[in-house]
Design a protein around this motif. Sequence first.
Motif, mmCIF file in Angstrom:
data_model
loop_
_atom_site.group_PDB
_atom_site.id
_atom_site.type_symbol
_atom_site.label_atom_id
_atom_site.label_comp_id
_atom_site.label_asym_id
_atom_site.label_seq_id
_atom_site.Cartn_x
_atom_site.Cartn_y
_atom_site.Cartn_z
ATOM 1 N N ASN A 118 0.844 -1.189 0.000
ATOM 2 C CA ASN A 118 0.000 0.000 0.000
ATOM 3 C C ASN A 118 0.882 1.243 0.000
ATOM 4 O OD1 ASN A 118 -2.032 1.874 0.241
ATOM 5 N ND2 ASN A 118 -2.942 0.998 2.098
ATOM 6 N N MET A 119 0.971 1.895 -1.148
ATOM 7 C CA MET A 119 1.841 3.062 -1.280
ATOM 8 C C MET A 119 1.314 4.268 -0.521
ATOM 9 S SD MET A 119 2.773 2.872 -5.348
ATOM 10 C CE MET A 119 1.038 3.070 -5.791
ATOM 11 N N ALA A 120 -0.021 4.318 -0.310
ATOM 12 C CA ALA A 120 -0.610 5.480 0.346
ATOM 13 C C ALA A 120 -0.613 5.374 1.860
ATOM 14 C CB ALA A 120 -2.035 5.696 -0.161
ATOM 15 N N ALA A 121 -0.261 4.224 2.423
ATOM 16 C CA ALA A 121 -0.298 4.058 3.870
ATOM 17 C C ALA A 121 0.912 4.711 4.513
ATOM 18 C CB ALA A 121 -0.346 2.573 4.224
ATOM 19 N N ASP A 122 0.740 5.187 5.756
ATOM 20 C CA ASP A 122 1.841 5.795 6.486
ATOM 21 C C ASP A 122 2.752 4.744 7.106
ATOM 22 O OD1 ASP A 122 0.819 8.311 5.884
ATOM 23 O OD2 ASP A 122 -0.448 8.347 7.679
ATOM 24 N N SER A 123 2.198 3.587 7.445
ATOM 25 C CA SER A 123 2.971 2.514 8.068
ATOM 26 C C SER A 123 2.343 1.170 7.703
ATOM 27 C CB SER A 123 3.014 2.680 9.590
ATOM 28 O OG SER A 123 1.701 2.665 10.125
ATOM 29 N N PHE A 124 3.115 0.134 7.987
ATOM 30 C CA PHE A 124 2.666 -1.226 7.679
ATOM 31 C C PHE A 124 2.141 -1.314 6.250
ATOM 32 C CE2 PHE A 124 2.067 -0.642 12.281
ATOM 33 C CZ PHE A 124 2.889 -1.647 12.766
ATOM 34 N N LYS A 125 3.018 -0.963 5.340
ATOM 35 C CA LYS A 125 2.611 -0.931 3.936
ATOM 36 C C LYS A 125 2.523 -2.331 3.321
ATOM 37 C CE LYS A 125 4.483 3.701 3.062
ATOM 38 N NZ LYS A 125 5.329 4.515 2.161
ATOM 39 N N TRP A 126 3.282 -3.266 3.843
ATOM 40 C CA TRP A 126 3.283 -4.612 3.268
ATOM 41 C C TRP A 126 2.231 -5.475 3.962
ATOM 42 C CZ3 TRP A 126 5.783 -5.966 -1.053
ATOM 43 C CH2 TRP A 126 6.860 -5.167 -1.462
ATOM 44 N N SER A 127 1.602 -6.320 3.207
ATOM 45 C CA SER A 127 0.632 -7.266 3.765
ATOM 46 C C SER A 127 1.326 -8.588 4.067
ATOM 47 C CB SER A 127 -0.519 -7.496 2.782
ATOM 48 O OG SER A 127 -0.046 -8.211 1.643
ATOM 49 N N ASP A 128 0.578 -9.515 4.648
ATOM 50 C CA ASP A 128 1.109 -10.855 4.849
ATOM 51 C C ASP A 128 1.259 -11.554 3.504
ATOM 52 O OD1 ASP A 128 1.184 -10.520 7.570
ATOM 53 O OD2 ASP A 128 -0.820 -11.381 7.876
ATOM 54 N N LEU A 129 2.130 -12.542 3.483
ATOM 55 C CA LEU A 129 2.350 -13.337 2.277
ATOM 56 C C LEU A 129 1.439 -14.569 2.333
ATOM 57 C CD1 LEU A 129 3.969 -14.102 -0.296
ATOM 58 C CD2 LEU A 129 5.610 -15.235 1.222
ATOM 59 N N THR A 130 0.632 -14.724 1.302
ATOM 60 C CA THR A 130 -0.259 -15.887 1.226
ATOM 61 C C THR A 130 0.289 -16.869 0.203
ATOM 62 O OG1 THR A 130 -1.662 -14.819 -0.435
ATOM 63 C CG2 THR A 130 -2.266 -14.506 1.872
ATOM 64 N N VAL A 131 0.294 -18.138 0.577
ATOM 65 C CA VAL A 131 0.812 -19.205 -0.281
ATOM 66 C C VAL A 131 -0.230 -20.319 -0.327
ATOM 67 C CG1 VAL A 131 2.661 -20.886 -0.647
ATOM 68 C CG2 VAL A 131 3.192 -18.645 0.335
ATOM 69 N N LYS A 138 2.763 -5.197 17.189
ATOM 70 C CA LYS A 138 3.475 -5.315 15.922
ATOM 71 C C LYS A 138 4.336 -4.084 15.693
ATOM 72 C CE LYS A 138 1.340 -7.240 12.496
ATOM 73 N NZ LYS A 138 0.441 -7.514 11.338
ATOM 74 N N ILE A 139 5.578 -4.315 15.206
ATOM 75 C CA ILE A 139 6.525 -3.244 14.914
ATOM 76 C C ILE A 139 6.588 -3.051 13.398
ATOM 77 C CG2 ILE A 139 8.925 -2.473 15.135
ATOM 78 C CD1 ILE A 139 9.167 -4.235 17.594
ATOM 79 N N ASP A 140 6.619 -1.806 12.997
ATOM 80 C CA ASP A 140 6.684 -1.493 11.563
ATOM 81 C C ASP A 140 8.108 -1.719 11.044
ATOM 82 O OD1 ASP A 140 6.073 -0.686 9.039
ATOM 83 O OD2 ASP A 140 6.057 1.460 9.482
ATOM 84 N N LYS A 141 8.477 -2.962 11.069
ATOM 85 C CA LYS A 141 9.795 -3.347 10.585
ATOM 86 C C LYS A 141 9.689 -4.732 9.971
ATOM 87 C CE LYS A 141 14.649 -3.738 11.987
ATOM 88 N NZ LYS A 141 15.600 -3.670 13.126
ATOM 89 N N MET A 142 10.103 -4.831 8.711
ATOM 90 C CA MET A 142 9.954 -6.101 7.995
ATOM 91 C C MET A 142 10.920 -7.136 8.557
ATOM 92 S SD MET A 142 7.578 -5.095 6.107
ATOM 93 C CE MET A 142 7.364 -6.625 5.235
ATOM 94 N N ARG A 143 10.519 -8.391 8.443
ATOM 95 C CA ARG A 143 11.328 -9.474 8.966
ATOM 96 C C ARG A 143 12.637 -9.598 8.183
ATOM 97 N NH1 ARG A 143 8.682 -12.703 12.579
ATOM 98 N NH2 ARG A 143 10.302 -14.294 12.331
ATOM 99 N N TRP A 144 12.568 -9.347 6.869
ATOM 100 C CA TRP A 144 13.806 -9.489 6.107
ATOM 101 C C TRP A 144 14.814 -8.395 6.437
ATOM 102 C CZ3 TRP A 144 9.107 -8.937 3.233
ATOM 103 C CH2 TRP A 144 8.829 -7.645 2.796
ATOM 104 N N ASN A 145 14.325 -7.263 6.988
ATOM 105 C CA ASN A 145 15.259 -6.230 7.441
ATOM 106 C C ASN A 145 15.895 -6.582 8.772
ATOM 107 O OD1 ASN A 145 14.745 -4.639 5.182
ATOM 108 N ND2 ASN A 145 13.044 -3.556 6.190
ATOM 109 N N SER A 146 15.289 -7.529 9.484
ATOM 110 C CA SER A 146 15.834 -7.965 10.772
ATOM 111 C C SER A 146 16.575 -9.285 10.645
ATOM 112 C CB SER A 146 14.701 -8.112 11.800
ATOM 113 O OG SER A 146 14.010 -6.898 11.962
ATOM 114 N N GLY A 147 16.761 -9.760 9.427
ATOM 115 C CA GLY A 147 17.462 -11.012 9.211
ATOM 116 C C GLY A 147 16.672 -12.239 9.628
#
Length: 919
Positions: A660-673, A707-716
């Motif tokens: 979501n480009m217009a959101a201020d935070s938590f722009k990414w959603s969960d990944l569905t598989v 929840k923290i506005d920090k992606m998991r891949w940024n935290s390794g």
Amino acid sequence: MSTLALLSIVILMKYRLLIIFILSFLGGTSLYSQRAVAPGDSIPGAVSETAQQDSTALADSTAHKKQGLDAVVTYSAADSIVMTAGNWAYLFGDGNVKYQQIELTAENIEMNMDSSLVFAKFGLDSIGQEFGYPLFKDGGEEYESKTMRYNFGTKKGYITDVITQQGEGYVTAGRTKKMDNDVLNMVGGKYTTCDEHEHPHFYIQMTKAKVRPKKNIVTGPVYLVFEDVPLYPLGLPFCFFPFSTTYSSGIIMPTFGDENARGFFLRDGGYYFALSDYIDLALTGEIYTKGSWGLAARSSYRKRYRFSGNFDASYLVTRLGDKGLPDYSLAKDFKIRWTHTQDPKANPYQNFSASVNFSTSSYDRNNTNSLFNMDATQNTKGSSVNFTQRFPNNPFTLSATMNINQRSSDSSISVTLPDISVTMSRIFPFKRKHAVGAERWYEKISMSYTGYLRNSIDTKENLLFKSNIIKDWKNAMQHQIPVSATFSVLKYLNISPSFNYTERWYTSKTEQEYDLQQKRMVARDTTYGFYRVYNFDASVSASTTLYGFYKPLPFLGDKVQMIRHRFEPSVSLSIAPDFGSSRFGFFKDYTFRDEYGQNQTVTYSPFDGQMFGVPSRGKQGLVSFSVNNNIEMKIRTDKDSTGVRKISLIDKLSLGMNYNMAADSFKWSDLTVGLRLKFSKSYTLNLNMVFDTYTYGYDETTGRPYKIDKMRWNSGKGIGRLRTTGTSFSYTFNNETFNKLFGGGKSKSDSQNNSSGTGTEDGLNPEEDGTSEDGQKSGGRLLGKKKEAGETDADGYLVSKIPWSLSFNYGLNLNYGTFNPKKMEYNYKLTHSLSFNGNIQPTKNWRFNFNATYDFDTKKISYMTCNITRDLHCWQMTASFIPVGPYKSYSFSIAVSSSLLKDLKLDKRSNYRDGQQWY
């Protein structure tokens, strides 16, 4: 005696037959020999017929005038016909005599040519076995006996050891007199539904009886005989057995018994009304000595090519305990079940259906007519009535529905009445009626419409009819108009723009305020009127399909011909304004002073809790990514060098994610598989997984994670962590399962080919053409010893089979459980569910089945039912029991298999309330 004398006797006999023939012709007699089955053995002849009866056989038919019969009498025999000097004809070997609609067949028949008397009896074979019993047919009635004397003139007869089928039962008697009106007067008769006619397992002994075929039986004193033991205490001074070829009205006999909680009872008794050929009605009731009672009405209706259905309504009053004591309770419950199905051929544009299952929350607990009431364990119930109208040559469809959902645990009920929807299928408003040339781009634009009108309420059962239609019921209407088109760009790329508009009409809105005691927003004032709430969005998507092929290297062999990968990427962009803005008026800000004296602002919508919801807050500029994968492999088959077979390696592997480009935070959603694997034609594994893409923190003060506005891949920590998934599968083991796995059994076709009888050379079963092993004609005869039929193989050996099956269903779900502050991650919670059922038939007449559910939390079987059935030929024994759980109980019954004597039974059962412990 000399040769000359013998020749003279033969000549005289020939002239005698000629004289008889002439007299018969002149006298107008109808007695005429039609044919003799064995040529050369038959002697045709006819004599003058008189109406005088044989006084030794029929004492009440003497001194009548001589008169001729009304039709031709024909007779034949398979072996021979012998005429004697006394005008008697003797038919040997499958003799047959026909007169009008009357036919008599027997091994031996004696017929008086000077009168209308005929006598038939059975024959004896070389070892003294009886065969060829007389069979008398008069129209649609058949009587089989050992001997029979009949008068064609008076249509009366005397029969010994007669047997005839009336309705579902059989009537036998030692001595029987057949009257001219087809009534049978019997002495020492028996009535039974057992087809072992000569030695039935049970029968009702009738001292004397009058049988009116296909109508009724009226008897004198009767008593029951079971396995040759007379039960004189179970006798009656008279008995009446009605028969009918069509369904008719009648009394429904009740069942009796006792319960500890409600006392002695009479149950399921009443009256059955055969209203017409299309509908019936059964009114029954039940009454208990401790004050409980109930009424029920059941009806079935059906009109061919139009509709069919069932209706069941009941009212139950349950009194438990003693009045005035703490354990006394009084419950009044009712139940309505209605199913209605319309035949598709009745009206292609109109359909009406109903599936109603409504009852008060305590009805299923108080209704204990059955051993175990499955409805008592159901927490939710649903009912619906639907009407759909389609219009020919018109895109509009009208549908009206009534829905009722119940939750028995807290007696809550949700009613939607009515629920009307108007749907317009997709149309192309800009398409030319008479197109010339290529299709224009605007002709690909399509639109549709869906409108909903709903009126619903969520309340308790006892408050439903006390509710106010304006204040308590929620009513609203929603309109949805999607507009879309699809264009091909660069031949392989599909571009699909779309625009969606949704508008809601509400009749009320609720202003809210903050409650310091409850520490939350509560309703303050409700205003009634007309309010519009709308939202819209636009989107555009692009998709294509790519194929990749891989052929294994040659040195790996040519078993695998080709591997194909189908890749379907898709990306879409959707935009929407911020409907939480004050210019729309769908949300309000409420400012209050908290307990610490600080000003706080809470945003809420006056339309929260409404039927169709409210638009989402915040701007939306959503970019969605998704890919679908499919991998298949072609292999060469061993049976055919030129043939190939396709195998699915991965039937479907899909991934999806939003930004979501217009959101201020938590722009990414969960990944569905999503993953789908086809292991065989009968088993497919489906896995739907959701991966969490954000990290978490922990508030020591409140003890809650956030929840923290920090992606998991940024935290390794990788792309995402599995949040939830689940799957279920079922399988059935049976006889054929092991035959397929180990190859030790034959296929169904082989079994059928090898079980066609006793394995004769021509492949025919001797009994299929009505001939038994000793050469006698069976032909569905009632008398005679019954042969126990069984399935045999090609060598004539009896095939012994023990059919069995065992099925199970296993479900597995993995979800987030409790939070672990040390790892800053949620712990996993694994939940299982297992249900299984099976059945086995160790012998032809024994059957056993069970079904159970295992609870992994309590680590024990939570529910289990077992049923044992024994076929006792003309009786049926059933035993059912619940060995575990709160509904522990049992039931045992021995009853006559025939529905005509269904009340002739022994029934013993317990009630689950008897095993409960009260503290």
